[in-house]
Motif scaffolding. Sequence first.
Motif, short mmCIF file in Angstrom:
data_model
loop_
_atom_site.label_atom_id
_atom_site.label_comp_id
_atom_site.label_asym_id
_atom_site.label_seq_id
_atom_site.Cartn_x
_atom_site.Cartn_y
_atom_site.Cartn_z
N THR A 180 17.65 -55.04 -33.78
CA THR A 180 18.69 -55.22 -32.77
C THR A 180 18.05 -55.15 -31.39
O THR A 180 17.21 -54.29 -31.12
N ILE A 229 18.58 -54.72 -27.35
CA ILE A 229 19.47 -54.18 -26.32
C ILE A 229 18.80 -54.40 -24.97
O ILE A 229 17.73 -53.86 -24.71
N PHE A 269 21.98 -50.76 -20.30
CA PHE A 269 22.93 -50.45 -21.37
C PHE A 269 23.53 -49.07 -21.12
O PHE A 269 22.82 -48.12 -20.81
N ILE A 282 26.06 -49.77 -34.18
CA ILE A 282 25.63 -51.14 -33.89
C ILE A 282 24.79 -51.58 -35.08
O ILE A 282 23.83 -50.90 -35.45
N CYS A 306 21.63 -57.50 -34.03
CA CYS A 306 22.59 -57.71 -32.95
C CYS A 306 21.84 -57.99 -31.65
O CYS A 306 20.71 -57.55 -31.47
N ILE A 312 22.51 -57.44 -27.68
CA ILE A 312 23.36 -56.80 -26.67
C ILE A 312 22.79 -57.21 -25.32
O ILE A 312 21.68 -56.82 -24.96
N CYS A 369 25.66 -54.32 -20.49
CA CYS A 369 26.76 -54.06 -21.43
C CYS A 369 27.07 -52.58 -21.48
O CYS A 369 26.18 -51.73 -21.33
N ILE A 374 29.53 -49.60 -23.68
CA ILE A 374 30.39 -49.25 -24.80
C ILE A 374 30.96 -47.86 -24.51
O ILE A 374 30.21 -46.91 -24.32
N ILE A 427 30.12 -52.22 -33.98
CA ILE A 427 29.70 -53.61 -33.79
C ILE A 427 28.91 -53.96 -35.04
O ILE A 427 27.84 -53.40 -35.28
N TRP A 451 26.61 -60.88 -31.19
CA TRP A 451 25.99 -61.10 -29.89
C TRP A 451 27.02 -60.77 -28.82
O TRP A 451 28.10 -61.36 -28.78
N LEU A 452 26.68 -59.81 -27.95
CA LEU A 452 27.49 -59.50 -26.79
C LEU A 452 26.76 -60.07 -25.57
O LEU A 452 25.64 -59.67 -25.27
#
Length: 193
Positions: free
Chosen positions: A79, A81, A85, A95, A99, A101, A105, A107, A131, A136-137
Amino acid sequence: MTDMEKMAAGEVYWGFNPDFGPLLDKGQDFCFQYNQTSPSDREHKHHLLEGFLRKVGRNVLPNSPINIDLGNMEIGDDTIINFNFVALDEALIKIGNNCFIGPNCSIYTVVHSLTVEERNQGYMYAKPVTINNNCWLGGSVTVLPGVTIGEGSVIGAGSVVTKDIPAGVLAYGNPCKVIRQIKEMPKNDKSDK
């Protein structure tokens, strides 16, 4: 029941309880150490993550700076990030694997009281965020307490996700809404025809 137990159970708790101070200090100390560690010192950065988060998968190395409250997070394998973040993880944030991020971003799991008196007294509760794998954010996405984003979904840049998003969709906006299903991209034929 202690405020810590109430927080873990998703019940209203007194967030100004001094017992939370050392936990928040630990989070700030972690973020300071992580953010001050050279980007090329990947091994040490990953070691810091393993010592702070509940679970961190293979090939996970958030770009500094990051800001995380308590380390009440699980991040799957592979993932990415990006920079800036923010995770207010009073409830569990999960998460998944693979992914993306985007930068800036956030959360959030904390919900403060809507009434001025209760809010000023520090009453709040926390709701978990999930998530799922392969999401994908885009940049500057905000995910609010209690939200689950389904596997393979894409959240467009600048969205504020206030409700659950199903699997395999493109969603964006404020508030974030499902726009359409995501269809697989055609495979790139690399043969010499």
